[in-house]
Design a protein around this motif. Structure first.
Motif, PDB file in Angstrom:
ATOM      1  N   VAL A   1      -9.839 -12.464  23.094  1.00  0.00           N
ATOM      2  CA  VAL A   1     -10.374 -12.040  24.371  1.00  0.00           C
ATOM      3  C   VAL A   1      -9.221 -12.307  25.335  1.00  0.00           C
ATOM      4  O   VAL A   1      -8.632 -13.388  25.301  1.00  0.00           O
ATOM      5  N   PRO A   2      -8.830 -11.355  26.169  1.00  0.00           N
ATOM      6  CA  PRO A   2      -7.670 -11.576  27.041  1.00  0.00           C
ATOM      7  C   PRO A   2      -7.969 -12.547  28.186  1.00  0.00           C
ATOM      8  O   PRO A   2      -8.107 -12.165  29.339  1.00  0.00           O
ATOM      9  N   ALA A   3      -8.065 -13.805  27.839  1.00  0.00           N
ATOM     10  CA  ALA A   3      -8.421 -14.862  28.783  1.00  0.00           C
ATOM     11  C   ALA A   3      -7.170 -15.439  29.438  1.00  0.00           C
ATOM     12  O   ALA A   3      -6.066 -15.337  28.897  1.00  0.00           O
ATOM     13  N   THR A   4      -7.376 -16.073  30.600  1.00  0.00           N
ATOM     14  CA  THR A   4      -6.301 -16.767  31.308  1.00  0.00           C
ATOM     15  C   THR A   4      -6.804 -18.149  31.705  1.00  0.00           C
ATOM     16  O   THR A   4      -7.923 -18.279  32.211  1.00  0.00           O
ATOM     17  N   TYR A   5      -5.966 -19.157  31.476  1.00  0.00           N
ATOM     18  CA  TYR A   5      -6.287 -20.539  31.819  1.00  0.00           C
ATOM     19  C   TYR A   5      -5.206 -21.097  32.720  1.00  0.00           C
ATOM     20  O   TYR A   5      -4.021 -20.873  32.472  1.00  0.00           O
ATOM     21  N   ILE A   6      -5.611 -21.839  33.748  1.00  0.00           N
ATOM     22  CA  ILE A   6      -4.673 -22.671  34.508  1.00  0.00           C
ATOM     23  C   ILE A   6      -4.926 -24.098  34.054  1.00  0.00           C
ATOM     24  O   ILE A   6      -6.053 -24.590  34.110  1.00  0.00           O
ATOM     25  N   ILE A   7      -3.862 -24.746  33.599  1.00  0.00           N
ATOM     26  CA  ILE A   7      -3.945 -26.112  33.079  1.00  0.00           C
ATOM     27  C   ILE A   7      -3.106 -27.003  33.990  1.00  0.00           C
ATOM     28  O   ILE A   7      -1.930 -26.694  34.241  1.00  0.00           O
ATOM     29  N   ASP A   8      -3.701 -28.079  34.483  1.00  0.00           N
ATOM     30  CA  ASP A   8      -2.966 -28.952  35.399  1.00  0.00           C
ATOM     31  C   ASP A   8      -2.176 -30.005  34.633  1.00  0.00           C
ATOM     32  O   ASP A   8      -2.280 -30.118  33.406  1.00  0.00           O
ATOM     33  N   ARG A   9      -1.378 -30.755  35.360  1.00  0.00           N
ATOM     34  CA  ARG A   9      -0.461 -31.729  34.761  1.00  0.00           C
ATOM     35  C   ARG A   9      -1.176 -32.772  33.904  1.00  0.00           C
ATOM     36  O   ARG A   9      -0.600 -33.306  32.953  1.00  0.00           O
ATOM     37  N   THR A  10      -2.454 -33.041  34.193  1.00  0.00           N
ATOM     38  CA  THR A  10      -3.200 -34.028  33.399  1.00  0.00           C
ATOM     39  C   THR A  10      -3.689 -33.448  32.072  1.00  0.00           C
ATOM     40  O   THR A  10      -4.259 -34.168  31.259  1.00  0.00           O
ATOM     41  N   GLY A  11      -3.494 -32.139  31.893  1.00  0.00           N
ATOM     42  CA  GLY A  11      -3.956 -31.500  30.665  1.00  0.00           C
ATOM     43  C   GLY A  11      -5.364 -30.956  30.757  1.00  0.00           C
ATOM     44  O   GLY A  11      -5.924 -30.497  29.768  1.00  0.00           O
ATOM     45  N   LYS A  12      -5.935 -30.980  31.944  1.00  0.00           N
ATOM     46  CA  LYS A  12      -7.291 -30.431  32.160  1.00  0.00           C
ATOM     47  C   LYS A  12      -7.191 -28.973  32.566  1.00  0.00           C
ATOM     48  O   LYS A  12      -6.277 -28.552  33.274  1.00  0.00           O
ATOM     49  N   ILE A  13      -8.172 -28.209  32.126  1.00  0.00           N
ATOM     50  CA  ILE A  13      -8.268 -26.807  32.529  1.00  0.00           C
ATOM     51  C   ILE A  13      -8.905 -26.784  33.907  1.00  0.00           C
ATOM     52  O   ILE A  13     -10.006 -27.283  34.098  1.00  0.00           O
ATOM     53  N   LYS A  14      -8.186 -26.216  34.879  1.00  0.00           N
ATOM     54  CA  LYS A  14      -8.738 -26.175  36.233  1.00  0.00           C
ATOM     55  C   LYS A  14      -9.273 -24.805  36.618  1.00  0.00           C
ATOM     56  O   LYS A  14     -10.027 -24.699  37.571  1.00  0.00           O
ATOM     57  N   TYR A  15      -8.903 -23.765  35.877  1.00  0.00           N
ATOM     58  CA  TYR A  15      -9.442 -22.432  36.157  1.00  0.00           C
ATOM     59  C   TYR A  15      -9.461 -21.640  34.856  1.00  0.00           C
ATOM     60  O   TYR A  15      -8.544 -21.748  34.030  1.00  0.00           O
ATOM     61  N   VAL A  16     -10.514 -20.823  34.687  1.00  0.00           N
ATOM     62  CA  VAL A  16     -10.641 -19.956  33.509  1.00  0.00           C
ATOM     63  C   VAL A  16     -11.044 -18.559  33.950  1.00  0.00           C
ATOM     64  O   VAL A  16     -11.973 -18.388  34.742  1.00  0.00           O
ATOM     65  N   HIS A  17     -10.318 -17.570  33.435  1.00  0.00           N
ATOM     66  CA  HIS A  17     -10.786 -16.193  33.527  1.00  0.00           C
ATOM     67  C   HIS A  17     -11.063 -15.777  32.085  1.00  0.00           C
ATOM     68  O   HIS A  17     -10.144 -15.682  31.263  1.00  0.00           O
ATOM     69  N   PHE A  18     -12.324 -15.573  31.762  1.00  0.00           N
ATOM     70  CA  PHE A  18     -12.722 -15.194  30.410  1.00  0.00           C
ATOM     71  C   PHE A  18     -13.731 -14.071  30.549  1.00  0.00           C
ATOM     72  O   PHE A  18     -14.828 -14.268  31.072  1.00  0.00           O
ATOM     73  N   ASP A  19     -13.344 -12.878  30.139  1.00  0.00           N
ATOM     74  CA  ASP A  19     -14.231 -11.721  30.245  1.00  0.00           C
ATOM     75  C   ASP A  19     -14.045 -10.885  28.987  1.00  0.00           C
ATOM     76  O   ASP A  19     -12.935 -10.400  28.730  1.00  0.00           O
ATOM     77  N   PRO A  20     -15.088 -10.711  28.175  1.00  0.00           N
ATOM     78  CA  PRO A  20     -14.965  -9.904  26.963  1.00  0.00           C
ATOM     79  C   PRO A  20     -14.540  -8.458  27.233  1.00  0.00           C
ATOM     80  O   PRO A  20     -14.036  -7.793  26.342  1.00  0.00           O
ATOM     81  N   ASN A  21     -14.728  -7.981  28.451  1.00  0.00           N
ATOM     82  CA  ASN A  21     -14.241  -6.648  28.805  1.00  0.00           C
ATOM     83  C   ASN A  21     -12.738  -6.751  29.025  1.00  0.00           C
ATOM     84  O   ASN A  21     -12.280  -7.240  30.052  1.00  0.00           O
ATOM     85  N   TYR A  22     -11.960  -6.289  28.042  1.00  0.00           N
ATOM     86  CA  TYR A  22     -10.516  -6.472  28.064  1.00  0.00           C
ATOM     87  C   TYR A  22      -9.826  -5.719  29.195  1.00  0.00           C
ATOM     88  O   TYR A  22      -8.642  -5.895  29.427  1.00  0.00           O
ATOM     89  N   GLN A  23     -10.569  -4.899  29.931  1.00  0.00           N
ATOM     90  CA  GLN A  23      -9.974  -4.201  31.070  1.00  0.00           C
ATOM     91  C   GLN A  23      -9.870  -5.108  32.290  1.00  0.00           C
ATOM     92  O   GLN A  23      -9.120  -4.818  33.214  1.00  0.00           O
ATOM     93  N   LYS A  24     -10.609  -6.208  32.305  1.00  0.00           N
ATOM     94  CA  LYS A  24     -10.634  -7.100  33.461  1.00  0.00           C
ATOM     95  C   LYS A  24      -9.717  -8.296  33.217  1.00  0.00           C
ATOM     96  O   LYS A  24      -9.871  -8.996  32.220  1.00  0.00           O
ATOM     97  N   ARG A  25      -8.794  -8.501  34.142  1.00  0.00           N
ATOM     98  CA  ARG A  25      -7.818  -9.588  34.034  1.00  0.00           C
ATOM     99  C   ARG A  25      -7.755 -10.364  35.346  1.00  0.00           C
ATOM    100  O   ARG A  25      -8.086  -9.852  36.409  1.00  0.00           O
ATOM    101  N   ALA A  26      -7.281 -11.581  35.263  1.00  0.00           N
ATOM    102  CA  ALA A  26      -7.081 -12.397  36.457  1.00  0.00           C
ATOM    103  C   ALA A  26      -5.849 -11.901  37.193  1.00  0.00           C
ATOM    104  O   ALA A  26      -4.759 -11.839  36.620  1.00  0.00           O
ATOM    105  N   SER A  27      -6.016 -11.530  38.450  1.00  0.00           N
ATOM    106  CA  SER A  27      -4.881 -11.069  39.241  1.00  0.00           C
ATOM    107  C   SER A  27      -3.996 -12.238  39.631  1.00  0.00           C
ATOM    108  O   SER A  27      -4.447 -13.402  39.671  1.00  0.00           O
ATOM    109  N   VAL A  28      -2.750 -11.958  39.948  1.00  0.00           N
ATOM    110  CA  VAL A  28      -1.849 -13.008  40.405  1.00  0.00           C
ATOM    111  C   VAL A  28      -2.364 -13.601  41.702  1.00  0.00           C
ATOM    112  O   VAL A  28      -2.310 -14.820  41.897  1.00  0.00           O
ATOM    113  N   LYS A  29      -2.900 -12.788  42.572  1.00  0.00           N
ATOM    114  CA  LYS A  29      -3.460 -13.282  43.835  1.00  0.00           C
ATOM    115  C   LYS A  29      -4.549 -14.319  43.563  1.00  0.00           C
ATOM    116  O   LYS A  29      -4.586 -15.388  44.188  1.00  0.00           O
ATOM    117  N   LEU A  30      -5.433 -14.030  42.616  1.00  0.00           N
ATOM    118  CA  LEU A  30      -6.489 -14.974  42.256  1.00  0.00           C
ATOM    119  C   LEU A  30      -5.908 -16.251  41.652  1.00  0.00           C
ATOM    120  O   LEU A  30      -6.298 -17.356  42.016  1.00  0.00           O
TER     121      LEU A  30
END
Length: 193
Positions: free
Chosen positions: A159-188
């Motif tokens: 699934v074309p997901a995007t994760y932001i991981i902080d220095r502590t190793g925790k995931i602070k943001y997730v974009h997960f959408d089974p519709n592969y046409q939808k992606r996390a924009s750079v602005k977001l």
């Protein structure tokens, strides 16, 4: 245009297939991983987080996917905005080194892209799914042969997901959408750093 219409039709099928897949959530500990990027550099999440405040980790399907290429190009075009915020960008794909090179040629990607040869990173982040035989056959009929593209017979895609991981190793943001046409924009992504 014909290819985009094809991908739209196939999105419905794949959305149904990936419905059970959930991905990791914000607040989860990010699984550590090691891989070799397109330049032969060993990339580890642990070392990337030691050297940078955040890692943007994204998964893409392959050089044959116009939505993946558009997303990678957008990340590359805005890479300075991300690196100015001390972000290290890592792409992960099941495609072979030769096909990663095609992706780079199409998108001019200058960040690390790792081949997830055994689907280990995809599995750890819970973004892997197995394409059923009927969908694999449809894709092949449209000139997309996952076995050749990925160098194996598993028919696994992320699934074309995007994760932001902080220095502590925790995931602070997730974009997960089974519709592969939808992606996390750079602005977001920038707004979540």
């Amino acid at each position: 245009m014909k290819r985009i219409i094809l991908f739209t039709a196939l999105a419905v099928v794949l959305t149904l297939q990936t419905k059970a897949q959930q991905g990791l959530k914000a607040g989860d500990k990010a699984p550590v991983f090691t891989g070799v990027d397109q330049n032969g550099k060993i990339v580890t999440l642990k070392n990337a987080l030691k050297a940078h405040r955040n890692v943007v980790l994204f998964f893409y399907r392959g050089q044959w996917c116009p939505y993946c290429n558009k997303h990678i190009k957008e990340l590359q075009d805005s890479l300075n905005l991300l690196t100015d915020k001390d972000v290290y960008v890592i792409g992960v794909t099941p495609e072979t080194k030769e096909n990663i090179d095609k992706t780079i040629k199409k998108t001019s990607a200058g960040f690390s892209i790792l081949q997830d040869k055994d689907d280990e990173i995809m599995k750890a982040y819970q973004v892997n799914f197995m394409m059923d035989e009927a969908t694999f056959t449809k894709y092949k009929g449209y000139g997309i042969n996952l076995e050749e593209n990925n160098g194996n017979t598993r028919h696994t895609l992320p699934v074309p997901a995007t994760y932001i991981i902080d220095r502590t190793g925790k995931i602070k943001y997730v974009h997960f959408d089974p519709n592969y046409q939808k992606r996390a924009s750079v602005k977001l992504l920038l707004s979540k750093l």
